[in-house]
Scaffold this motif. Structure first.
Motif, short mmCIF file in Angstrom:
data_model
loop_
_atom_site.label_atom_id
_atom_site.label_comp_id
_atom_site.label_asym_id
_atom_site.label_seq_id
_atom_site.Cartn_x
_atom_site.Cartn_y
_atom_site.Cartn_z
N GLU A 90 0.83 -1.20 0.00
CA GLU A 90 0.00 0.00 0.00
C GLU A 90 0.88 1.26 0.00
N PRO A 91 0.28 2.42 -0.35
CA PRO A 91 1.05 3.68 -0.38
C PRO A 91 1.75 4.00 0.93
N GLU A 92 1.10 3.69 2.07
CA GLU A 92 1.73 3.99 3.36
C GLU A 92 3.05 3.24 3.54
N LYS A 93 3.07 1.99 3.13
CA LYS A 93 4.29 1.19 3.23
C LYS A 93 5.35 1.70 2.26
N GLY A 151 2.26 -0.46 -4.90
CA GLY A 151 3.61 -0.82 -5.31
C GLY A 151 3.76 -2.32 -5.41
N LEU A 152 4.62 -2.77 -6.30
CA LEU A 152 4.98 -4.19 -6.40
C LEU A 152 6.38 -4.31 -5.83
N TYR A 153 6.49 -5.01 -4.72
CA TYR A 153 7.73 -5.01 -3.92
C TYR A 153 8.42 -6.36 -3.99
N ASN A 154 9.71 -6.34 -4.33
CA ASN A 154 10.56 -7.54 -4.33
C ASN A 154 11.69 -7.32 -3.32
#
Length: 857
Positions: free
Chosen positions: A156-159, A175-178
C-alpha cells in the motif's frame, strides 16, 4: 534548471569513467593477463563480458576441463563496464524468473567463494503504480508468483512512503515489492567470476581477438587469433555488441541492434545522506525510468519513447568501430528531459541535485528485447549467448543454464523464449531495427495477456491469404507470420483492444466457436513448421526420435520427441506419405527449435536421410465442422466418406483441381481436414472452399476459437501443458508413448524409471465460475491457504459458459471432484477438477454412435 546546465559542460566527454568503478578497483584490481596457451579446448567462449565470464566460471566449476575464454581487449570492455548493475527477481515471463533467481543466489555467495569484493546491495525494489490499469497489472503478475521461489508482494502507499520517504505520494496507488532486489557493481562482479573461473581451471586469454572461425567435418572448430589457434569441440558466441561480427564469420546474420542507453549520477544529496537505510530501487513505470541510491546520491536511468531513443545505425551498416571498448557516446539530456521532469515530480530532491556523471553507452537489443541463448540451428556446435539488454541480472543464471545444457545434453528447464532459433531468414535488418526501437520504447508499458506489438509487421513471411484476410480480422504474430486471431462482424468493435478482462474479441470468438461446432469453418494454419524427411534410414531415425510408433504408409499420428531425461522436447504430427518419406508438422514457434534437434540426432547417429525444411513453401488451410466433408466433397473426386478416408489418414489428392496433401485431423476435435498445398495456391484454394460452402453457411475462424475448442477436447499444447519442464506421463500423454516398442527411443529408459518411481503431480482439467476474467495459464492454484500448483492454459468454455483450464496439481489432489481455487487478478475463484474431456471429439462421438452408445455421448 541545474540538470540542463550541468549537462552542457559534459556532453563532449566521450570516455567517462565512473567514480564508483575507480572506487571499487582499489579492492578489486584487474586480473593479470595469462601467458599460457592451449591448442585444444572442450569449449571456447568468445567475449569477456559478464555473460561470457559467467559461463566460463560455471563450466569450469562443474568440472569441464579445457575451458578457454577469448577476449579481444580486456574483461568488461563493451556493455558490461558501464551498466547500471540492477538486479531483480521480477520478470513478467515465467521462465526468466528462474534465470533471475539463479543469478541473485550466485551473487549473494560469490564474494565469500572467490574472496573478491562484488559490491552487491539488496535494499529491495518497488515498482510503483499510478493508474488503475497498472494496479491490475500488478495483480496479474501476483497470480503468477505464488508457485515460484521468489518473494513478491503488492504494498500500500503507506508502506511505500515508509520505505522510500523521499517520494511525492500524490499519485501513487500501489507498489509491487521484491525484497531481494538491488544492484551490483558490474566490473567487480565480472572480476569475481573471472577469479572463480581461473580457480577452477579455465583459461581467460586477453587481448586475443578472434580473427577466424572455421568449422571442420567432424563438428569441431578452428578458432584463430593473433596469439595462435585453438581447436574447439564447441564455440560459444558471447561477444556482446561484437556478436554480429562474430556471427558473420560463420555466415550468420544475428538480429541485433546497438541502442544508446543513458543514465545520470548525481552528487551527494543531503536528504539521501541523512537516511539511516539504503533506499529500495524505484521503478516509475509511467515515467519510464529506474532510480536507485548511488552512495549518497542518486542514479537515474530512463527509457525514451521509440521516436526519441537512438539506435547506433552506423554500427549496423558498417560494424563496430575498431578499438571501441570502454568508450561512450556523447550524452544528450534533451532526449530524456521529459523523464527527468517526471522523476523530479516523483522524487523532488532531484530538483536540487547536481550531476557528476552522464553515461551514454551501447546496449545490444534483439527484436523482442530478450537474449538469444543456446545452440544455433544449421551449424554444428555453434552456441550463442547474445543480445542481452539486461546482461547483469541474466549473466549468473544464463551461465548456469548453458553450462548445464552443454554438460548434460539437454536444457535444465524450458526457456524456449530465449531460443536463438526463434528468428529466421525473414528477420531482416529493417525488421530488427523497427522491433528493437519498439522494444526499447515499450520497456515500461503495461504488459497485457495476448499482447501484440506491431512495429516491423508484416514481414516477408505472410501466408498466401494475408491480403485476402487482413481487413477482416485481428492478426497475431507467429514466428514472422501473420495469422488471424479472430474475425470482425458488421457493427462490432474492431481492432486490438488489450485488457486484463474480457474484451472486444469475446463475443466474436463465441460466434466462431459455434460456427465450427454447428456448421463449418476455415482457418489459415500456414505458420506451422513443416519438414520433409526421406532416405533409406528415415524410418529408423524417426523411430529413434519419437516415443510413439511410426505410422503406416498413408497414416498420421501425434508423436513426441523426448529429452534423455524423459521430458517433452517437442510434439509433432508425423505423416507417412510413401514408403520412407514423411511429412512432419510442428507449431510455428517450434520450427527451428525442432529442426535443430532432428538434424543433430541425424548427424550424431550417422543416419542416411535427407531433411528439408518446407515451411515457407507450403500453405495450410484447416476445414472443420460437421459440414466439412459435405463442402470438400463438392471439390474433389476422392471419396471422403468415413469408411474410405478415415480419421488420421493422409492422402494426396486434388481439391478444385489444386494438388493438396490432405490429412484428416483437426486441432478443434471436430470433423476436419488440414490441406497442405503450394503457398501460391492458397487464394484459389480458399476461394473455392468458401464458394462451395455457401449453402452450408461456411465462415472463417481464428486461433482464439481454436484454442477454446481444443481445451474443451482436452488437447494438450506444447509450450503450455508439455515442455522441457514436464514428462509425458504427468502430462497425460501415455497414449502416445509406446514404452514397449522395440526401438530404444531417446528418453525411453528415463521414462521407465519415472514410471517405476511414480508421479508426484498430474495434469488435470478444471472449471471455474468467474465474472469478467478468464484464466490464461501460469496462474497459482490454491488449496487450504497454500499454493499447490499452477494452471498451464485456459479459456472461456462457450459450451458450459464457464472458465476452463488445465493445471498441474499434486497427485493426491488430482481426483475428479476435487475442489481447489484459482487466483485471477487478486481474487480466488472456486474451481473443481472434472472428468476430461469436457466435450468428446468427433471421432469418439462417431465411434460411440456406431456402437449404439448415444446415451454416452
Amino acid at each position: 534548471m541545474p540538470w540542463r546546465s550541468s549537462c552542457k559542460s559534459m556532453v563532449n566527454h566521450r570516455a567517462v569513467i565512473l567514480i564508483r568503478e575507480a572506487y571499487i578497483r582499489k579492492d578489486n584490481p584487474p586480473l593479470p593477463a595469462e601467458t599460457r596457451w592451449k591448442d585444444r579446448a572442450e569449449t571456447v567462449i568468445i567475449g569477456g563480458g559478464c555473460v561470457g565470464v559467467s559461463l566460463a566460471y560455471h563450466l569450469a566449476k562443474a568440472g569441464m576441463k579445457d575451458v578457454v575464454l577469448l577476449e579481444k581487449s580486456e574483461l568488461t570492455a563493451g556493455s558490461t563496464w558501464h551498466a547500471a548493475g540492477l538486479t531483480t527477481y521480477f520478470h513478467p515471463g515465467i521462465n526468466l524468473k528462474k534465470i533471475h533467481y539463479d543469478s541473485i543466489k550466485l551473487y549473494e555467495k560469490l564474494e565469500e567463494e572467490t574472496g573478491q569484493v562484488v559490491g552487491f546491495h539488496q535494499p529491495g525494489s518497488i515498482r510503483i503504480a499510478t493508474t488503475p490499469v497498472r494496479v491490475d497489472e500488478f495483480k496479474y503478475q501476483m497470480t503468477r508468483t505464488g508457485w515460484h521461489a521468489t518473494e513478491q508482494y503488492i504494498i500500500e502507499p503507506e508502506k511505500i512512503q515508509e520505505m522510500f520517504p523521499l517520494l511525492n505520494m500524490n499519485k501513487i496507488l500501489a507498489g509491487l515489492y521484491n525484497p531481494g532486489d538491488g544492484h551490483i557493481d558490474p566490473y567487480s562482479l565480472t572480476m569475481a567470476l573471472a577469479a572463480g573461473a581461473r580457480k577452477y581451471g579455465a583459461l581467460l586469454k586477453y587481448p586475443a581477438p578472434v580473427t577466424s572461425l572455421k568449422p571442420r567435418s567432424d563438428g569441431t572448430w578452428d578458432v584463430e587469433t593473433p596469439q595462435g589457434s585453438v581447436r574447439a569441440n564447441r564455440i560459444v558466441n558471447a561477444a556482446g555488441f561484437w556478436a554480429r561480427e562474430v556471427g558473420k564469420m560463420v555466415g550468420l546474420e544475428h538480429p541485433l541492434i546497438p541502442v544508446q542507453h543513458q543514465y545520470v549520477v548525481t552528487s551527494t544529496i543531503p536528504e539521501v545522506k541523512a537516511l539511516k537505510k539504503e533506499l529500495p530501487v524505484l521503478r516509475d513505470l509511467e515515467g519510464s525510468y529506474y532510480l536507485r541510491q548511488e552512495r549518497d546520491g542518486l542514479l537515474f536511468g530512463p527509457y525514451e519513447s521509440q521516436e526519441k531513443m537512438k539506435v547506433q545505425d552506423s554500427w549496423v551498416t558498417s560494424g563496430v568501430p575498431s578499438g571501441f571498448g570502454k568508450e561512450l557516446f556523447e550524452s544528450d539530456l534533451d532526449r530524456i528531459m521529459e523523464h527527468v521532469e517526471a522523476a523530479m515530480e516523483m522524487v523532488p530532491v532531484l530538483k536540487k541535485a547536481d550531476i557528476i556523471n552522464i553515461v551514454n553507452g551501447p546496449i545490444t537489443y534483439s527484436p523482442d528485447i530478450l537474449p538469444m541463448v543456446g545452440p544455433h540451428q544449421g551449424l554444428r556446435n555453434y552456441w550463442v549467448a547474445i543480445g542481452f539488454g539486461y546482461g547483469i541480472i541474466h549473466a549468473g543464471g544464463v551461465g548456469k543454464y548453458l553450462s548445464d545444457w552443454i554438460l548434460h545434453g539437454e536444457p535444465p528447464f524450458d526457456l524456449i523464449e530465449l531460443d536463438p532459433n526463434r528468428y529466421g531468414k525473414w528477420t531482416t535488418t529493417q525488421y530488427t531495427e523497427a522491433k528493437a526501437r519498439e522494444s526499447y520504447g515499450f520497456n515500461n508499458i503495461v504488459g497485457y495477456p495476448k499482447e501484440e506489438r506491431f512495429a516491423g509487421r508484416p514481414t516477408q513471411r505472410v501466408s498466401g491469404l494475408y491480403k485476402t484476410l487482413e481487413s477482416k480480422c485481428s492478426m497475431g504474430f507467429h514466428a514472422g507470420w501473420e495469422q488471424p486471431h479472430w474475425f470482425y462482424k458488421l457493427g462490432q468493435d474492431t481492432g486490438y483492444r488489450p485488457s486484463f478482462r474480457r474484451t472486444n474479441w469475446f463475443e466474436p470468438v463465441g460466434s466462431e466457436y459455434k460456427q465450427v461446432m454447428q456448421r463449418v469453418g476455415v482457418i489459415d494454419l500456414s505458420p506451422f513448421g513443416k519438414f520433409n524427411i526421406k532416405g533409406q534410414d528415415s524410418t529408423r531415425l524417426l523411430d529413434h526420435l519419437f516415443a510413439n510408433v511410426i505410422p503406416k504408409v498413408g497414416f498420421t499420428n501425434i508423436s513426441h520427441m523426448l529429452t534423455p531425461k524423459g521430458r517433452v522436447y517437442a510434439e509433432l504430427t508425423v505423416s507417412h506419405q510413401s514408403p520412407g518419406e514423411f511429412l512432419l508438422i510442428t507449431g510455428s514457434g517450434s520450427e527451428l527449435h525442432d529442426l535443430r534437434w532432428i538434424e543433430e540426432e541425424a548427424v550424431k547417429g550417422g543416419y542416411d536421410v535427407e531433411i528439408k525444411n518446407v515451411t515457407d513453401e507450403l500453405g495450410v488451410l484447416g476445414v472443420a465442422g460437421p459440414h466439412a466433408r459435405k463442402v470438400l466433397q463438392k471439390l474433389t473426386s476422392e471419396d471422403l466418406s468415413d469408411d474410405v478416408f478415415k480419421f488420421l489418414q493422409t492422402k494426396s489428392l486434388k481439391v478444385s483441381n489444386i494438388p493438396v496433401t490432405a490429412i484428416r485431423i483437426s486441432y478443434t476435435g471436430e470433423l476436419g481436414w488440414e490441406l497442405y498445398h503450394r503457398r501460391e495456391d492458397s487464394v484459389a484454394l480458399y476461394n473455392a472452399i468458401m464458394d462451395a460452402g455457401q449453402e452450408e453457411g461456411i465462415d472463417n475462424f481464428g486461433t482464439y476459437a481454436m484454442n477454446a475448442l481444443r481445451l474443451e477436447k482436452a488437447f494438450r499444447a506444447w509450450g503450455s501443458e508439455m515442455n522441457c519442464d514436464t514428462n509425458p506421463l504427468e502430462a497425460g500423454l501415455e497414449y502416445f508413448v509406446k514404452l514397449n516398442k522395440p526401438a530404444d527411443f531417446i528418453g525411453k529408459q528415463a521414462l521407465k524409471q519415472i514410471k517405476a518411481e511414480g508421479l508426484k503431480r498430474r495434469l488435470v482439467c478444471l472449471t471455474l465460475a468467474t465474472d469478467d476474467v478468464d484464466p490464461e495459464g501460469n496462474e497459482s492454484i490454491w488449496h487450504k491457504g497454500k499454493v499447490v500448483g499452477n494452471t498451464t492454459s485456459g479459456s472461456y468454455s462457450y459450451s458450459i459458459q464457464k472458465s476452463l483450464a488445465f493445471a498441474y496439481v499434486p497427485v493426491e489432489l488430482s481426483k475428479v471432484g476435487q475442489q481447489v481455487e484459482v487466483e485471477l487478478l487478486g481474487k480466488h475463484y472456486p474451481a473443481i477438477i472434472i472428468q476430461e474431456p469436457l466435450v468428446l471429439t468427433e471421432p469418439t462421438r462417431n465411434r460411440l454412435q456406431k456402437k449404439g452408445g448415444k446415451d454416452k455421448i
